[in-house]
Design a protein around this motif. Structure first.
Motif, PDB file in Angstrom:
ATOM      1  N   MET A   1       9.852  78.744 -41.871  1.00  0.00           N
ATOM      2  CA  MET A   1       8.667  77.928 -42.152  1.00  0.00           C
ATOM      3  C   MET A   1       7.400  78.608 -41.643  1.00  0.00           C
ATOM      4  SD  MET A   1      10.292  74.197 -41.179  1.00  0.00           S
ATOM      5  CE  MET A   1       8.746  73.328 -41.373  1.00  0.00           C
ATOM      6  N   ILE A   2       7.483  79.226 -40.468  1.00  0.00           N
ATOM      7  CA  ILE A   2       6.317  79.917 -39.910  1.00  0.00           C
ATOM      8  C   ILE A   2       5.969  81.139 -40.762  1.00  0.00           C
ATOM      9  CG2 ILE A   2       5.444  81.202 -37.909  1.00  0.00           C
ATOM     10  CD1 ILE A   2       7.181  79.332 -36.158  1.00  0.00           C
ATOM     11  N   ASP A   3       7.003  81.857 -41.223  1.00  0.00           N
ATOM     12  CA  ASP A   3       6.765  83.003 -42.111  1.00  0.00           C
ATOM     13  C   ASP A   3       6.009  82.562 -43.359  1.00  0.00           C
ATOM     14  OD1 ASP A   3       8.055  84.741 -40.419  1.00  0.00           O
ATOM     15  OD2 ASP A   3       9.967  84.694 -41.504  1.00  0.00           O
ATOM     16  N   GLU A   4       6.419  81.424 -43.921  1.00  0.00           N
ATOM     17  CA  GLU A   4       5.777  80.920 -45.133  1.00  0.00           C
ATOM     18  C   GLU A   4       4.337  80.496 -44.842  1.00  0.00           C
ATOM     19  OE1 GLU A   4       5.021  80.010 -48.950  1.00  0.00           O
ATOM     20  OE2 GLU A   4       6.804  81.048 -48.180  1.00  0.00           O
ATOM     21  N   LEU A   5       4.140  79.855 -43.704  1.00  0.00           N
ATOM     22  CA  LEU A   5       2.794  79.448 -43.301  1.00  0.00           C
ATOM     23  C   LEU A   5       1.900  80.672 -43.120  1.00  0.00           C
ATOM     24  CD1 LEU A   5       0.812  77.250 -42.338  1.00  0.00           C
ATOM     25  CD2 LEU A   5       1.799  77.482 -40.053  1.00  0.00           C
ATOM     26  N   GLU A   6       2.461  81.708 -42.481  1.00  0.00           N
ATOM     27  CA  GLU A   6       1.711  82.942 -42.261  1.00  0.00           C
ATOM     28  C   GLU A   6       1.321  83.580 -43.596  1.00  0.00           C
ATOM     29  OE1 GLU A   6       2.269  86.025 -38.686  1.00  0.00           O
ATOM     30  OE2 GLU A   6       3.867  86.122 -40.181  1.00  0.00           O
ATOM     31  N   LYS A   7       2.251  83.552 -44.526  1.00  0.00           N
ATOM     32  CA  LYS A   7       1.987  84.104 -45.860  1.00  0.00           C
ATOM     33  C   LYS A   7       0.862  83.352 -46.561  1.00  0.00           C
ATOM     34  CE  LYS A   7       4.296  84.940 -50.299  1.00  0.00           C
ATOM     35  NZ  LYS A   7       5.563  84.750 -51.062  1.00  0.00           N
ATOM     36  N   GLN A   8       0.919  82.020 -46.466  1.00  0.00           N
ATOM     37  CA  GLN A   8      -0.116  81.198 -47.099  1.00  0.00           C
ATOM     38  C   GLN A   8      -1.491  81.467 -46.482  1.00  0.00           C
ATOM     39  OE1 GLN A   8       0.957  77.055 -47.111  1.00  0.00           O
ATOM     40  NE2 GLN A   8       2.968  77.434 -48.013  1.00  0.00           N
ATOM     41  N   VAL A   9      -1.529  81.569 -45.170  1.00  0.00           N
ATOM     42  CA  VAL A   9      -2.800  81.837 -44.485  1.00  0.00           C
ATOM     43  C   VAL A   9      -3.354  83.189 -44.932  1.00  0.00           C
ATOM     44  CG1 VAL A   9      -3.849  82.350 -42.245  1.00  0.00           C
ATOM     45  CG2 VAL A   9      -2.308  80.391 -42.482  1.00  0.00           C
ATOM     46  N   SER A  10      -2.467  84.193 -45.013  1.00  0.00           N
ATOM     47  CA  SER A  10      -2.887  85.524 -45.444  1.00  0.00           C
ATOM     48  C   SER A  10      -3.413  85.506 -46.875  1.00  0.00           C
ATOM     49  CB  SER A  10      -1.710  86.497 -45.329  1.00  0.00           C
ATOM     50  OG  SER A  10      -2.073  87.773 -45.784  1.00  0.00           O
ATOM     51  N   GLU A  11      -2.707  84.791 -47.755  1.00  0.00           N
ATOM     52  CA  GLU A  11      -3.132  84.713 -49.158  1.00  0.00           C
ATOM     53  C   GLU A  11      -4.475  84.015 -49.284  1.00  0.00           C
ATOM     54  OE1 GLU A  11       0.104  82.776 -51.046  1.00  0.00           O
ATOM     55  OE2 GLU A  11       1.287  84.629 -51.315  1.00  0.00           O
TER      56      GLU A  11
END
Length: 276
Positions: free
Chosen positions: A245-255
């Motif tokens: 979930m944190i990986d996905e959140l990090e990806k969204q923030v980066s995008e």
């Protein structure tokens, strides 16, 4: 990064699995209690000592209440790392032994602190030494499943599992922790060793301010909050789920940062075009 650290801290304190314990009371009590697990691990280790397969350790001091950093959940027990490890040692410098570094892919892989990242071995920048280093330093030859932790300098506390079948040695900045029992899950131990509390403890114990480092005695005396085996696996599942979930959140923030940058560039282009 702070969120990842918070997850690991909650994991080693048993907070992630509080609901699991309520639903699986039989898996944390009786013969499944961590104290019983610890007895079995110690018995295994004593058998290996009697068989001459491992060496007897120096006695470890009893754990005092003043040392315990937090209260353990039902079914857990405190122990020292030295009680469950078959071997705790470190490597040495090839230069001290008259051993040369050689070209990549030749000789013996040589693991240093730069290769030990949190939870993983990073072989982006590898070193290799002459094969005869193994004859000089047999205790520091790695085996599949060894736990490696950095004990010198700014990288103190980074811990990973050596999950390779390749022969390798370590240098003096890396500590090898060998645990062969199947009664412990090494991923649980990795979460504990990479947790904020233990890393902070490592920095408390370090000496020689000019070049901070930990002794093997420091490592053997680390306090481990040991949970029942079934709960170790439940903790791993919880941590895995949350890290995804944190990986996905990090990806969204980066995008979103990229999208914001693209939008800003578009606005600037329009603004400059309008001024021409």
């Amino acid at each position: 990064n702070k969120l990842r650290q918070a997850v690991l801290q909650e994991a080693i304190e048993g907070k992630l699995t509080a609901e699991w314990r309520k639903q699986n009371h039989n898996l944390i009590n009786g013969d499944n209690h961590a104290s019983k697990l610890l007895e079995k691990i110690k018995a295994e280790k004593e058998r290996l000592i009697k068989e001459g397969k491992i060496k007897k350790d120096n006695p470890l001091a009893p754990i005092t209440d003043a040392e315990k950093p937090f209260e353990l959940p039902e079914g857990w027990v405190w122990c020292r790392l030295g009680e469950i490890a078959n071997l705790i040692t470190k490597g040495s410098s090839p230069n001290w032994q008259g051993i040369r570094y050689i070209e990549r892919g030749a000789g013996i892989r040589f693991i240093t602190s730069k290769n030990v990242a949190a939870h993983k071995i990073d072989l982006t920048d590898e070193s290799f030494v002459e094969e005869r280093f193994n004859q000089i330093e047999p205790r520091s030859i790695l085996q599949y499943g060894d736990i490696l932790t950095n004990i010198v300098g700014a990288s103190i506390g980074r811990t990973a599992l050596y999950a390779l079948n390749d022969i390798a040695n370590i240098n003096q900045a890396v500590c090898l922790i060998r645990i062969t029992t199947t009664l412990l899950d090494k991923t649980f131990l990795l979460h504990w060793m990479n947790s904020p509390w233990l890393i902070a403890k490592m920095h408390e114990d370090e000496f020689a301010p000019g070049r901070a480092n930990l002794s093997m005695s420091n490592v053997a005396n680390f306090l481990l909050p040991l949970s029942p085996l079934a709960e170790q696996r439940a903790i791993i599942d919880c941590v895995d789920t949350l890290m995804v979930m944190i990986d996905e959140l990090e990806k969204q923030v980066s995008e979103r940062k990229d999208q914001a940058e693209m939008l800003m560039q578009s606005v600037l282009r329009e603004a400059f075009a309008g001024n021409k």
